[in-house]
Scaffold this motif. Sequence first.
Motif, PDB file in Angstrom:
ATOM      1  N   THR A   1       8.217  -5.113 -13.599  1.00 54.02           N
ATOM      2  CA  THR A   1       7.219  -6.175 -13.781  1.00 54.02           C
ATOM      3  C   THR A   1       6.535  -6.514 -12.465  1.00 54.02           C
ATOM      4  O   THR A   1       5.309  -6.667 -12.395  1.00 54.02           O
ATOM      5  N   TRP A   2       7.337  -6.640 -11.406  1.00 49.04           N
ATOM      6  CA  TRP A   2       6.781  -6.958 -10.086  1.00 49.04           C
ATOM      7  C   TRP A   2       5.857  -5.850  -9.592  1.00 49.04           C
ATOM      8  O   TRP A   2       4.777  -6.106  -9.060  1.00 49.04           O
ATOM      9  N   ALA A   3       6.266  -4.605  -9.785  1.00 47.84           N
ATOM     10  CA  ALA A   3       5.536  -3.469  -9.215  1.00 47.84           C
ATOM     11  C   ALA A   3       4.217  -3.187  -9.920  1.00 47.84           C
ATOM     12  O   ALA A   3       3.359  -2.488  -9.369  1.00 47.84           O
ATOM     13  N   THR A   4       4.028  -3.717 -11.120  1.00 47.19           N
ATOM     14  CA  THR A   4       2.767  -3.457 -11.826  1.00 47.19           C
ATOM     15  C   THR A   4       1.567  -4.034 -11.082  1.00 47.19           C
ATOM     16  O   THR A   4       0.428  -3.620 -11.320  1.00 47.19           O
ATOM     17  N   ALA A   5       1.811  -4.986 -10.169  1.00 41.53           N
ATOM     18  CA  ALA A   5       0.710  -5.594  -9.417  1.00 41.53           C
ATOM     19  C   ALA A   5       0.321  -4.771  -8.194  1.00 41.53           C
ATOM     20  O   ALA A   5      -0.651  -5.104  -7.507  1.00 41.53           O
ATOM     21  N   MET A   6       1.068  -3.702  -7.898  1.00 48.27           N
ATOM     22  CA  MET A   6       0.703  -2.853  -6.759  1.00 48.27           C
ATOM     23  C   MET A   6      -0.652  -2.189  -7.008  1.00 48.27           C
ATOM     24  O   MET A   6      -0.963  -1.816  -8.147  1.00 48.27           O
ATOM     25  N   PRO A   7      -1.463  -2.014  -5.973  1.00 45.01           N
ATOM     26  CA  PRO A   7      -2.733  -1.293  -6.146  1.00 45.01           C
ATOM     27  C   PRO A   7      -2.518   0.113  -6.704  1.00 45.01           C
ATOM     28  O   PRO A   7      -3.327   0.608  -7.488  1.00 45.01           O
ATOM     29  N   ASP A   8      -1.421   0.749  -6.283  1.00 42.22           N
ATOM     30  CA  ASP A   8      -1.082   2.093  -6.768  1.00 42.22           C
ATOM     31  C   ASP A   8       0.410   2.095  -7.094  1.00 42.22           C
ATOM     32  O   ASP A   8       1.237   2.462  -6.264  1.00 42.22           O
ATOM     33  N   PRO A   9       0.795   1.661  -8.309  1.00 45.49           N
ATOM     34  CA  PRO A   9       2.212   1.483  -8.647  1.00 45.49           C
ATOM     35  C   PRO A   9       3.021   2.771  -8.520  1.00 45.49           C
ATOM     36  O   PRO A   9       2.514   3.875  -8.740  1.00 45.49           O
ATOM     37  N   LEU A  10       4.298   2.603  -8.180  1.00 44.12           N
ATOM     38  CA  LEU A  10       5.229   3.724  -8.124  1.00 44.12           C
ATOM     39  C   LEU A  10       5.564   4.203  -9.531  1.00 44.12           C
ATOM     40  O   LEU A  10       5.524   3.424 -10.490  1.00 44.12           O
ATOM     41  N   PRO A  11       5.938   5.477  -9.675  1.00 47.37           N
ATOM     42  CA  PRO A  11       6.421   5.966 -10.976  1.00 47.37           C
ATOM     43  C   PRO A  11       7.694   5.220 -11.377  1.00 47.37           C
ATOM     44  O   PRO A  11       8.457   4.757 -10.523  1.00 47.37           O
ATOM     45  N   LEU A  12       7.937   5.127 -12.675  1.00 48.14           N
ATOM     46  CA  LEU A  12       9.124   4.429 -13.168  1.00 48.14           C
ATOM     47  C   LEU A  12      10.406   5.040 -12.619  1.00 48.14           C
ATOM     48  O   LEU A  12      11.387   4.330 -12.362  1.00 48.14           O
ATOM     49  N   SER A  13      10.414   6.357 -12.436  1.00 46.24           N
ATOM     50  CA  SER A  13      11.623   7.014 -11.931  1.00 46.24           C
ATOM     51  C   SER A  13      11.963   6.524 -10.525  1.00 46.24           C
ATOM     52  O   SER A  13      13.140   6.343 -10.181  1.00 46.24           O
TER      53      SER A  13
ATOM     54  N   LEU B   1       0.832  -1.203   0.000  1.00 46.95           N
ATOM     55  CA  LEU B   1       0.000   0.000   0.000  1.00 46.95           C
ATOM     56  C   LEU B   1       0.869   1.257   0.000  1.00 46.95           C
ATOM     57  O   LEU B   1       2.067   1.204   0.317  1.00 46.95           O
ATOM     58  N   PRO B   2       0.292   2.416  -0.360  1.00 41.20           N
ATOM     59  CA  PRO B   2       1.041   3.674  -0.293  1.00 41.20           C
ATOM     60  C   PRO B   2       1.649   3.869   1.094  1.00 41.20           C
ATOM     61  O   PRO B   2       1.031   3.560   2.111  1.00 41.20           O
ATOM     62  N   GLY B   3       2.888   4.357   1.100  1.00 40.79           N
ATOM     63  CA  GLY B   3       3.629   4.498   2.342  1.00 40.79           C
ATOM     64  C   GLY B   3       4.583   3.340   2.568  1.00 40.79           C
ATOM     65  O   GLY B   3       5.508   3.434   3.384  1.00 40.79           O
ATOM     66  N   MET B   4       4.352   2.227   1.843  1.00 36.48           N
ATOM     67  CA  MET B   4       5.209   1.048   1.955  1.00 36.48           C
ATOM     68  C   MET B   4       5.908   0.741   0.633  1.00 36.48           C
ATOM     69  O   MET B   4       6.759  -0.133   0.561  1.00 36.48           O
ATOM     70  N   ARG B   5       5.542   1.470  -0.413  1.00 35.55           N
ATOM     71  CA  ARG B   5       5.934   1.072  -1.761  1.00 35.55           C
ATOM     72  C   ARG B   5       7.441   1.148  -2.006  1.00 35.55           C
ATOM     73  O   ARG B   5       8.039   0.219  -2.551  1.00 35.55           O
TER      74      ARG B   5
END
Length: 355
Positions: free
Chosen positions: A208-220, A177-181
């Motif tokens: 690839t792994w991060a795309t499954a996050m409910p709210d993915p981090l920016p690529l940067s 979740l946000p705050g843990m990403r």
Amino acid sequence: MTAIFGHHAPVYADAGLPTFPVDTRAKKPRVKRWQETTLRHSRAWARSTELGAADGLGLLMGKRSGIVEIDVDAVGTAWVGAALDHFGDTPVVIQTASRKHKLWYTHNREGRHIRPFNDWPIDVLGEGFSICPPSARDDLETAYRFLHGSLADLDGLPTIREGAFDLRPTRAAEGVLPGMRNNAAWRYAMAMARHCDDVEQLFDDVVTWATAMPDPLPLSELEKCARSAWRYEATGRNFLGLRKPQFSLEDVLMDQLLDQPEAFVLYQIFRRWHGNRQHFAIAPRAMSEAGSPPWSRRRIAMARDVLIERKLIEEVRSPSKEKRQAGLYRLSDRLPTSGHNHYTPAPPTQRPGGH
């Protein structure tokens, strides 16, 4: 301990298991086309004066026997417990002549997988062959034995636990979740860095792994995590996920033999006294009597076998009891390389890949 095959191959045949004679010390079949062994072959070889005298029985793993073996390539019971916890309980546990262990399960289309979990000294043998009890090692004066169970328990063997081969090296991205990403992405990158050839490959894995996050981090942000993890990996400071740095050949050798300290000591003795020789003799009994090292003959022989198995020394001439001739060996030219700071860890307190 003689005529092991002649006495026990018929017992295995009565249980529906075709076996063939093997040289237990060399771990090599003594017959050609052993992959095609049938019950009729087993009984005929058992009656042969030459083949019946073999000290070991080889058993085909997989479809022919209906057995898949978990080969625990480490001494002691800690790894056995970890394997049983991960793959599931089984009534058949075998101890090898070198005090390692094998677990038998009902074959369920598993193939042959050598070190499927990078940090675990475990092989999965769903093909090929395995040496089975009561095969003997005359040089070690010991034999393979059923530690738990017997051939009578084969009908009730379970299959390997479902999901045992699913590797999940970090927490599932779906639960981040946000705050843990950022922290989760960085820890994932640290765990995966050892499996990547460069930072670009690591970055792709993290994305690839991060795309499954409910709210993915920016690529940067993901790129920052990947590059940070790679800096730790490249400089030997990645201790996350059971890692240790390797800066010298001594570090590599130590990691290769971390679970076999006696083999490590014996190798250092050989390097010290025979490092400039083409080959040298290893006579465990004479070495023991001379106190170099001050161990029993059996301990020296077992440590020598570990060095052979891990390709740190090579056998030039096999020892011969009949000729009263010691074996000749040489230090291997193909020493292990550090790779990405790989090492053999202590037995885990969790399933492989878990947290």
